[in-house]
Write a protein that holds these residues in place. Structure first.
Motif, PDB file in Angstrom:
ATOM      1  N   LEU A   1      -0.151  22.879   2.791  1.00  0.00           N
ATOM      2  CA  LEU A   1       0.325  23.652   1.644  1.00  0.00           C
ATOM      3  C   LEU A   1       1.084  24.908   2.045  1.00  0.00           C
ATOM      4  N   VAL A   2       2.057  25.249   1.214  1.00  0.00           N
ATOM      5  CA  VAL A   2       2.791  26.504   1.342  1.00  0.00           C
ATOM      6  C   VAL A   2       2.912  27.086  -0.061  1.00  0.00           C
ATOM      7  N   LEU A   3       2.617  28.364  -0.178  1.00  0.00           N
ATOM      8  CA  LEU A   3       2.791  29.066  -1.447  1.00  0.00           C
ATOM      9  C   LEU A   3       3.841  30.141  -1.242  1.00  0.00           C
ATOM     10  N   VAL A   4       4.924  30.058  -2.012  1.00  0.00           N
ATOM     11  CA  VAL A   4       5.960  31.086  -1.935  1.00  0.00           C
ATOM     12  C   VAL A   4       6.018  31.852  -3.243  1.00  0.00           C
ATOM     13  N   GLN A   5       6.328  33.111  -3.115  1.00  0.00           N
ATOM     14  CA  GLN A   5       6.551  33.986  -4.262  1.00  0.00           C
ATOM     15  C   GLN A   5       8.047  33.978  -4.546  1.00  0.00           C
ATOM     16  N   VAL A   6       8.409  33.748  -5.786  1.00  0.00           N
ATOM     17  CA  VAL A   6       9.815  33.747  -6.189  1.00  0.00           C
ATOM     18  C   VAL A   6      10.194  35.163  -6.576  1.00  0.00           C
ATOM     19  N   GLU A   7      11.202  35.689  -5.917  1.00  0.00           N
ATOM     20  CA  GLU A   7      11.698  37.024  -6.250  1.00  0.00           C
ATOM     21  C   GLU A   7      13.063  36.873  -6.898  1.00  0.00           C
ATOM     22  N   ARG A   8      13.233  37.542  -8.014  1.00  0.00           N
ATOM     23  CA  ARG A   8      14.472  37.478  -8.783  1.00  0.00           C
ATOM     24  C   ARG A   8      15.076  38.877  -8.868  1.00  0.00           C
ATOM     25  N   PRO A   9      15.832  39.277  -7.852  1.00  0.00           N
ATOM     26  CA  PRO A   9      16.431  40.617  -7.893  1.00  0.00           C
ATOM     27  C   PRO A   9      17.461  40.711  -9.012  1.00  0.00           C
TER      28      PRO A   9
ATOM     29  N   ASN B   1      10.791  17.490  16.462  1.00  0.00           N
ATOM     30  CA  ASN B   1      11.955  16.698  16.856  1.00  0.00           C
ATOM     31  C   ASN B   1      12.635  15.985  15.697  1.00  0.00           C
ATOM     32  N   PHE B   2      12.947  16.732  14.664  1.00  0.00           N
ATOM     33  CA  PHE B   2      13.739  16.205  13.555  1.00  0.00           C
ATOM     34  C   PHE B   2      13.070  15.006  12.884  1.00  0.00           C
ATOM     35  N   GLY B   3      11.781  15.025  12.770  1.00  0.00           N
ATOM     36  CA  GLY B   3      11.053  13.913  12.176  1.00  0.00           C
ATOM     37  C   GLY B   3      11.210  13.851  10.665  1.00  0.00           C
ATOM     38  N   ASP B   4      10.702  12.778  10.096  1.00  0.00           N
ATOM     39  CA  ASP B   4      10.726  12.621   8.647  1.00  0.00           C
ATOM     40  C   ASP B   4       9.730  13.582   8.011  1.00  0.00           C
ATOM     41  N   VAL B   5      10.155  14.143   6.910  1.00  0.00           N
ATOM     42  CA  VAL B   5       9.331  15.097   6.160  1.00  0.00           C
ATOM     43  C   VAL B   5       9.228  14.598   4.725  1.00  0.00           C
ATOM     44  N   GLU B   6       8.059  14.748   4.147  1.00  0.00           N
ATOM     45  CA  GLU B   6       7.885  14.464   2.724  1.00  0.00           C
ATOM     46  C   GLU B   6       7.337  15.719   2.074  1.00  0.00           C
ATOM     47  N   TYR B   7       7.882  16.063   0.920  1.00  0.00           N
ATOM     48  CA  TYR B   7       7.379  17.253   0.254  1.00  0.00           C
ATOM     49  C   TYR B   7       7.369  17.080  -1.254  1.00  0.00           C
ATOM     50  N   ALA B   8       6.537  17.904  -1.860  1.00  0.00           N
ATOM     51  CA  ALA B   8       6.529  18.081  -3.313  1.00  0.00           C
ATOM     52  C   ALA B   8       6.467  19.588  -3.538  1.00  0.00           C
ATOM     53  N   HIS B   9       7.443  20.111  -4.279  1.00  0.00           N
ATOM     54  CA  HIS B   9       7.470  21.528  -4.640  1.00  0.00           C
ATOM     55  C   HIS B   9       7.098  21.619  -6.111  1.00  0.00           C
ATOM     56  N   CYS B  10       6.041  22.354  -6.423  1.00  0.00           N
ATOM     57  CA  CYS B  10       5.501  22.414  -7.773  1.00  0.00           C
ATOM     58  C   CYS B  10       5.591  23.835  -8.330  1.00  0.00           C
ATOM     59  N   PRO B  11       6.148  23.985  -9.534  1.00  0.00           N
ATOM     60  CA  PRO B  11       6.314  25.319 -10.116  1.00  0.00           C
ATOM     61  C   PRO B  11       5.010  25.860 -10.697  1.00  0.00           C
TER      62      PRO B  11
ATOM     63  N   VAL C   1       9.053  30.725 -13.630  1.00  0.00           N
ATOM     64  CA  VAL C   1       8.439  30.342 -12.353  1.00  0.00           C
ATOM     65  C   VAL C   1       8.391  31.559 -11.438  1.00  0.00           C
ATOM     66  N   ASP C   2       7.175  31.930 -11.012  1.00  0.00           N
ATOM     67  CA  ASP C   2       7.012  33.074 -10.113  1.00  0.00           C
ATOM     68  C   ASP C   2       6.394  32.683  -8.773  1.00  0.00           C
ATOM     69  N   ARG C   3       5.915  31.459  -8.677  1.00  0.00           N
ATOM     70  CA  ARG C   3       5.366  30.915  -7.435  1.00  0.00           C
ATOM     71  C   ARG C   3       5.780  29.445  -7.366  1.00  0.00           C
ATOM     72  N   ILE C   4       5.904  28.970  -6.140  1.00  0.00           N
ATOM     73  CA  ILE C   4       6.121  27.541  -5.925  1.00  0.00           C
ATOM     74  C   ILE C   4       5.102  27.098  -4.888  1.00  0.00           C
ATOM     75  N   LEU C   5       4.307  26.123  -5.282  1.00  0.00           N
ATOM     76  CA  LEU C   5       3.312  25.552  -4.392  1.00  0.00           C
ATOM     77  C   LEU C   5       3.899  24.265  -3.819  1.00  0.00           C
ATOM     78  N   SER C   6       3.982  24.203  -2.507  1.00  0.00           N
ATOM     79  CA  SER C   6       4.570  23.044  -1.849  1.00  0.00           C
ATOM     80  C   SER C   6       3.530  22.360  -0.984  1.00  0.00           C
ATOM     81  N   ALA C   7       3.596  21.041  -0.969  1.00  0.00           N
ATOM     82  CA  ALA C   7       2.816  20.235  -0.040  1.00  0.00           C
ATOM     83  C   ALA C   7       3.819  19.540   0.866  1.00  0.00           C
TER      84      ALA C   7
END
Length: 143
Positions: free
Chosen positions: A28-36, A110-120, A128-134
């Motif tokens: 998991l990754v949690l990012v904060q969305v900043e809107r300057p 080494n440039f492998g395959d990645v799968e993700y889901a980004h959830c608002p 949207v102020d955070r995005i939770l990614s798997a």
């Protein structure tokens, strides 16, 4: 995400209990969305799991995604959109994004395959102020 998603608004960060999905914590990754008021949206990494940190070529915690990853500027390549623009889409539309494939970014895998889901996530249910990614790195050790 379906379980915590109200029918009439976006879920807030408080609605997500990471302990309900212990098998995903390292992904998991949690990012904060900043809107300057001027300039582009920015995405600050607040939390990143061990699998993500092992794959990242640079430190991520408390850094902006757009300045942390060495994005390759090539018109034939969509690596930048896979890292930044897709999160911008999630923040602007409030819709989850899912993708699986190879990205041309020098991760430690080494440039492998990645799968993700980004959830608002949205504290007020709308903006949207955070995005939770798997993120799942196919073929990575200990995934």
């Amino acid at each position: 995400m379906r379980e915590i998603h109200p029918s009439d608004r976006l879920p807030s960060r408080a609605a997500f209990d990471p302990m309900r999905v212990p098998h995903l914590l390292s992904h998991l990754v949690l990012v904060q969305v900043e809107r300057p008021s001027a300039g582009a949206m920015r995405f600050l990494v607040r939390v990143a799991g061990e699998s993500v940190l092992r794959a990242a070529p640079v430190p991520l915690m408390n850094r902006y995604i757009e300045s942390s990853v060495n994005l390759i500027k090539d018109a034939r390549d969509d690596s930048e959109s896979r890292i930044v623009d897709v999160r911008r889409q999630v923040a602007e539309t409030g819709c989850m994004q899912h993708w699986c494939g190879r990205v041309n970014i020098p991760f430690r895998l080494n440039f492998g395959d990645v799968e993700y889901a980004h959830c608002p996530l949205a504290e007020d249910g709308t903006t949207v102020d955070r995005i939770l990614s798997a993120l799942f790195y196919h073929g990575a050790p200990d995934t």
